[in-house]
Motif scaffolding. Structure first.
Motif, mmCIF file in Angstrom:
data_model
loop_
_atom_site.group_PDB
_atom_site.id
_atom_site.type_symbol
_atom_site.label_atom_id
_atom_site.label_comp_id
_atom_site.label_asym_id
_atom_site.label_seq_id
_atom_site.Cartn_x
_atom_site.Cartn_y
_atom_site.Cartn_z
ATOM 1 N N VAL A 118 0.848 -1.206 0.000
ATOM 2 C CA VAL A 118 0.000 0.000 0.000
ATOM 3 C C VAL A 118 0.874 1.244 0.000
ATOM 4 O O VAL A 118 0.621 2.206 -0.741
ATOM 5 C CB VAL A 118 -0.961 -0.013 1.208
ATOM 6 C CG1 VAL A 118 -1.634 1.346 1.367
ATOM 7 C CG2 VAL A 118 -2.000 -1.116 1.045
ATOM 8 N N TRP A 119 1.914 1.262 0.833
ATOM 9 C CA TRP A 119 2.716 2.474 0.986
ATOM 10 C C TRP A 119 3.715 2.645 -0.145
ATOM 11 O O TRP A 119 4.226 3.749 -0.355
ATOM 12 C CB TRP A 119 3.435 2.458 2.343
ATOM 13 C CG TRP A 119 2.460 2.197 3.457
ATOM 14 C CD1 TRP A 119 2.465 1.178 4.342
ATOM 15 C CD2 TRP A 119 1.309 2.971 3.759
ATOM 16 N NE1 TRP A 119 1.398 1.252 5.186
ATOM 17 C CE2 TRP A 119 0.657 2.359 4.852
ATOM 18 C CE3 TRP A 119 0.735 4.124 3.200
ATOM 19 C CZ2 TRP A 119 -0.510 2.845 5.408
ATOM 20 C CZ3 TRP A 119 -0.419 4.627 3.763
ATOM 21 C CH2 TRP A 119 -1.041 3.982 4.853
ATOM 22 N N GLN A 120 3.966 1.578 -0.861
ATOM 23 C CA GLN A 120 4.842 1.727 -2.013
ATOM 24 C C GLN A 120 4.173 2.536 -3.124
ATOM 25 O O GLN A 120 4.850 3.017 -4.038
ATOM 26 C CB GLN A 120 5.242 0.338 -2.525
ATOM 27 C CG GLN A 120 6.084 -0.442 -1.528
ATOM 28 C CD GLN A 120 6.348 -1.874 -1.966
ATOM 29 O OE1 GLN A 120 5.909 -2.275 -3.049
ATOM 30 N NE2 GLN A 120 7.061 -2.626 -1.141
ATOM 31 N N GLN A 121 2.844 2.689 -3.012
ATOM 32 C CA GLN A 121 2.101 3.493 -3.989
ATOM 33 C C GLN A 121 1.907 4.936 -3.525
ATOM 34 O O GLN A 121 1.267 5.718 -4.228
ATOM 35 C CB GLN A 121 0.727 2.850 -4.236
ATOM 36 C CG GLN A 121 0.771 1.388 -4.611
ATOM 37 C CD GLN A 121 1.624 1.124 -5.846
ATOM 38 O OE1 GLN A 121 1.544 1.876 -6.816
ATOM 39 N NE2 GLN A 121 2.445 0.075 -5.813
ATOM 40 N N VAL A 122 2.458 5.267 -2.303
ATOM 41 C CA VAL A 122 2.302 6.625 -1.764
ATOM 42 C C VAL A 122 3.701 7.214 -1.574
ATOM 43 O O VAL A 122 4.351 6.990 -0.553
ATOM 44 C CB VAL A 122 1.526 6.622 -0.430
ATOM 45 C CG1 VAL A 122 1.285 8.050 0.048
ATOM 46 C CG2 VAL A 122 0.206 5.883 -0.578
ATOM 47 N N PRO A 123 4.211 7.953 -2.549
ATOM 48 C CA PRO A 123 5.593 8.454 -2.473
ATOM 49 C C PRO A 123 5.872 9.352 -1.266
ATOM 50 O O PRO A 123 7.020 9.458 -0.822
ATOM 51 C CB PRO A 123 5.749 9.235 -3.778
ATOM 52 C CG PRO A 123 4.710 8.681 -4.691
ATOM 53 C CD PRO A 123 3.557 8.310 -3.813
ATOM 54 N N ALA A 124 4.841 10.007 -0.697
ATOM 55 C CA ALA A 124 5.074 10.929 0.425
ATOM 56 C C ALA A 124 5.450 10.204 1.717
ATOM 57 O O ALA A 124 5.993 10.817 2.641
ATOM 58 C CB ALA A 124 3.829 11.776 0.667
ATOM 59 N N VAL A 125 5.157 8.888 1.827
ATOM 60 C CA VAL A 125 5.459 8.130 3.047
ATOM 61 C C VAL A 125 6.923 7.689 3.017
ATOM 62 O O VAL A 125 7.338 6.943 2.122
ATOM 63 C CB VAL A 125 4.530 6.912 3.191
ATOM 64 C CG1 VAL A 125 4.938 6.078 4.407
ATOM 65 C CG2 VAL A 125 3.088 7.367 3.322
ATOM 66 N N VAL A 126 7.696 8.164 3.972
ATOM 67 C CA VAL A 126 9.112 7.821 4.078
ATOM 68 C C VAL A 126 9.308 6.531 4.865
ATOM 69 O O VAL A 126 10.143 5.687 4.540
ATOM 70 C CB VAL A 126 9.900 8.976 4.748
ATOM 71 C CG1 VAL A 126 11.355 8.584 4.977
ATOM 72 C CG2 VAL A 126 9.801 10.222 3.888
ATOM 73 N N HIS A 127 8.514 6.378 5.934
ATOM 74 C CA HIS A 127 8.676 5.189 6.783
ATOM 75 C C HIS A 127 7.341 4.893 7.450
ATOM 76 O O HIS A 127 6.600 5.815 7.807
ATOM 77 C CB HIS A 127 9.741 5.424 7.852
ATOM 78 C CG HIS A 127 10.134 4.170 8.586
ATOM 79 N ND1 HIS A 127 11.057 3.293 8.096
ATOM 80 C CD2 HIS A 127 9.719 3.659 9.778
ATOM 81 C CE1 HIS A 127 11.205 2.283 8.946
ATOM 82 N NE2 HIS A 127 10.405 2.493 9.981
ATOM 83 N N ALA A 128 7.037 3.602 7.576
ATOM 84 C CA ALA A 128 5.778 3.187 8.206
ATOM 85 C C ALA A 128 6.086 2.113 9.239
ATOM 86 O O ALA A 128 6.873 1.196 8.992
ATOM 87 C CB ALA A 128 4.807 2.658 7.167
ATOM 88 N N THR A 129 5.443 2.248 10.398
ATOM 89 C CA THR A 129 5.684 1.306 11.488
ATOM 90 C C THR A 129 4.349 0.963 12.142
ATOM 91 O O THR A 129 3.519 1.849 12.379
ATOM 92 C CB THR A 129 6.624 1.906 12.551
ATOM 93 O OG1 THR A 129 7.864 2.206 11.941
ATOM 94 C CG2 THR A 129 6.860 0.930 13.688
ATOM 95 N N ALA A 130 4.160 -0.307 12.443
ATOM 96 C CA ALA A 130 2.952 -0.764 13.134
ATOM 97 C C ALA A 130 3.318 -1.174 14.547
ATOM 98 O O ALA A 130 4.302 -1.876 14.761
ATOM 99 C CB ALA A 130 2.333 -1.939 12.385
ATOM 100 N N GLU A 131 2.503 -0.702 15.505
ATOM 101 C CA GLU A 131 2.796 -1.012 16.899
ATOM 102 C C GLU A 131 1.494 -1.116 17.687
ATOM 103 O O GLU A 131 0.845 -0.110 17.953
ATOM 104 C CB GLU A 131 3.688 0.076 17.507
ATOM 105 C CG GLU A 131 4.113 -0.204 18.932
ATOM 106 C CD GLU A 131 5.081 0.843 19.458
ATOM 107 O OE1 GLU A 131 5.544 0.695 20.586
ATOM 108 O OE2 GLU A 131 5.362 1.811 18.724
ATOM 109 N N GLU A 132 1.093 -2.349 18.041
ATOM 110 C CA GLU A 132 -0.054 -2.604 18.909
ATOM 111 C C GLU A 132 -1.314 -1.861 18.439
ATOM 112 O O GLU A 132 -1.918 -1.087 19.188
ATOM 113 C CB GLU A 132 0.285 -2.226 20.352
ATOM 114 C CG GLU A 132 1.418 -3.053 20.930
ATOM 115 C CD GLU A 132 1.722 -2.664 22.370
ATOM 116 O OE1 GLU A 132 1.108 -1.695 22.874
ATOM 117 O OE2 GLU A 132 2.579 -3.328 22.984
ATOM 118 N N GLY A 133 -1.703 -2.070 17.184
ATOM 119 C CA GLY A 133 -2.922 -1.466 16.663
ATOM 120 C C GLY A 133 -2.786 -0.022 16.257
ATOM 121 O O GLY A 133 -3.769 0.603 15.855
#
Length: 606
Positions: free
Chosen positions: A532-547
């Motif tokens: 999903v985020w590979q299609q959004v160039p503005a996102v530099v880093h994504a992290t998931a943590e406990e919901g």
């Protein structure tokens, strides 16, 4: 010499302000002499060779002095040194030009002065109340007193090296003192004791001191050489067909006390820990150091320190220019405090080279300590020392200290200048230790967690104070858990993780290098797939943590594409929080444990 005298005066005041110590050294012995003298002290128990009839009350004086000395060693020096070490006061003393011998000699002299006062008070009370009698070898008796006192002082010092805490020291000191008191003959005859207890009594240092002083107190008409060779009557125990320790003379007791001093001192010097380190690290650091950067006030290369299998600092390089605030950041256990203490000279590195103001902190510590100021993460002073007294004490060890009143005014401590250290609030204590770190007007100031636990108003005041110091050309090395503090204060920072530097630079440069200006926190019902985020160039880093989904976005225009991507992926979301990226975000991403989060890969085009 001026500093040492100030330390003796300060320790003397602390002694007199401690009710139990003053009572047992000065008041209680006089009360015992009075009670014993009026109750049963008029009975004559011995007539000296000079024809002087000695009553019980007459021989109580040297006996009382003996147990006063024992109480000073076992219930005075022993718990005091243990408490100073446990609280961190000894370690803090070493951040100033206060050496080990200053502390020991001060404690020794204060105890000796208290013993002299006890002797004068006992003699005055005895003479006024009972006309106390003596037939003493005056010079020999006076010389025996410091020898006996030294034996108990060394014994207390040795026990302090073997005891982990002050509470244990107090318990052990009492458990040793009171049985020895009853077995020594100070409160009753020893010859009626069972053989096992009599043997313990004969081996006790208090018994030797008691009988030695009593002998010298009432054999003054005999030649001293004859007195020293005459067996003392109360030593010796018959056990079955054997007699043990019979024929013990004053010479034997003197030799016994000297031997005790030597053995106890050897144990103490081997076991007592002062809070800093000595050893091979000093020579290694001095030998290994190449020529450092001449513009650096603090310089380190390849700094390494291990505690057993734990590598606390691992190959760290530092270069800190003059007139800057340099921040050491990292989670607990990252190696910040160990690094700072190596820079200060309190710990020896296993490997690596250090220069502070062009000096090796270990090899040239005596010179360097005059030019730096140190505020430890945990520091302590005796609780019954007053604020003004503490500043005057430490100032006395420097040739050109700042005036005490100036420091009190600068750190806003005038209102508590005559208050005991133990009565200060957390903020007042921090300001006191800041004042002590500045007492020598240092060129480099090390502050370790200076604002931890303080309310925001006090923290802001300390921030302003540190900025003033930087404007005066001081170099400040700061460790902190507060990332907003580092971002507000520091010209440069280094982020440590597991003993290594994972990022270094100006806070604004680190933020720019991160590539994201905003952080979006959003609660989601399930985590979106990575593509999903590979299609959004503005996102530099994504992290998931406990919901919770954490997205680091390049700019304001990236918010709408992120939300659209979540909707298109069928992800329910809510509770959005949109805020600028701070140094804390970089810190967390570089130092968080891998198992705590799920990092979602994002490919960003260059």
């Amino acid at each position: 010499m001026r500093g040492w005298r100030a330390l003796v005066v300060a320790d003397g005041k602390l002694y007199l302000r401690e009710p139990a110590a003053a009572f047992f050294t000065l008041v209680f012995p006089a009360l015992i002499l009075l009670i014993g003298g009026y109750s049963f002290g008029q009975e004559v128990v011995h007539t000296t060779a000079g024809g002087v009839p000695m009553r019980i009350v007459d021989v109580m004086l040297p006996s009382t002095l003996a147990w006063v000395m024992a109480s000073q060693g076992l219930m005075g020096v022993y718990p005091v040194l243990t408490s100073l070490r446990e609280s961190g006061a000894l370690k803090y003393y070493h951040t100033h030009p206060i050496r080990t011998w200053h502390i020991l000699l001060s404690q020794y002299i204060v105890g000796l002065v208290m013993l002299a006062l006890s002797l004068v008070l006992l003699a005055a009370v005895g003479w006024l109340a009972f006309g106390i009698r003596a037939d003493a070898h005056g010079l020999a008796f006076v010389l025996a007193l410091p020898l006996a006192y030294t034996a108990f002082f060394a014994l207390g010092f040795a026990l302090a090296g073997l005891t982990p805490t002050a509470r244990v020291a107090q318990a052990v000191g009492s458990a040793l003192f009171f049985p020895l008191l009853f077995l020594s003959g100070s409160v009753g005859p020893r010859d009626a004791l069972p053989p096992a207890l009599k043997l313990v009594s004969d081996l006790s240092p208090l018994s030797h001191v008691n009988d030695l002083l009593t002998t010298l107190w009432m054999t003054g008409s005999q030649p001293l050489t004859e007195v020293l060779r005459t067996p003392m009557p109360f030593f010796g125990v018959t056990w079955g067909a054997h007699t043990w320790l019979q024929g013990v003379t004053p010479w034997h007791s003197l030799a016994y006390l000297v031997g005790l001093i030597v053995m106890a001192a050897a144990v103490a010097l081997r076991t007592f820990r002062w809070g800093d380190e000595t050893g091979s690290g000093r020579a290694a650091a001095a030998a290994a150091a190449p020529s450092p950067d001449q513009d650096a006030v603090v310089w380190a290369r390849g700094l390494t320190k291990s505690y057993g299998s734990l590598r606390a600092v691992d190959g760290l390089d530092l270069t800190i220019p003059r007139g800057t605030i340099f921040g050491l950041l990292g989670p607990n256990g990252a190696g910040k405090t160990t690094t700072v203490e190596m820079l200060e000279g309190l710990r020896a590195p296993d490997r690596g080279a250090i220069r502070v103001l062009g000096l090796d902190p270990r090899a040239a510590y005596a010179t360097l300590v005059m030019r730096i100021g140190v505020q430890l993460q945990t520091a302590a002073l005796p609780s019954r020392l007053k604020v003004r007294e503490a500043l005057a004490l430490f100032a006395a060890f420097y040739p050109r200290p700042q005036p005490v009143d100036t420091l009190l005014q600068r750190l806003e401590l005038q209102a508590v200048a005559n208050r005991f250290v133990g009565q200060l609030s957390g903020g007042q204590r921090q300001r006191l230790f800041a004042a002590l770190a500045l007492v020598n007007d240092p060129e480099v100031l090390f502050v370790d967690e200076i604002t931890t636990g303080l309310d925001p108003a006090i923290r802001r005041k300390i921030w302003g104070f540190l900025r003033e110091l930087r404007q005066q050309g001081k170099t400040i090395v700061l460790t902190t858990h507060y990332l907003e503090e580092a971002q507000a204060l520091c010209d440069r920072v280094v982020i440590l993780h597991q003993g290594r530097a994972v990022a270094e630079g100006r806070p604004q440069d680190l933020l720019a290098q991160w590539g994201a200006r905003y952080r979006l926190e959003v609660e989601v019902d399930r985590m979106p797939p990575a593509e999903v985020w590979q299609q959004v160039p503005a996102v530099v880093h994504a992290t998931a943590e406990e919901g919770l989904l954490l997205l680091y976005v390049q700019d304001e225009a990236g918010l709408e594409p992120v939300l659209r991507a979540l909707r298109e992926a069928g992800i329910a979301f809510g509770n959005l929080r949109w805020q600028p990226v701070t140094l804390e975000d970089i810190f967390l991403m570089l130092t968080r444990e891998p198992q705590a989060v799920q990092s979602i890969p994002v490919e960003v085009e260059a």
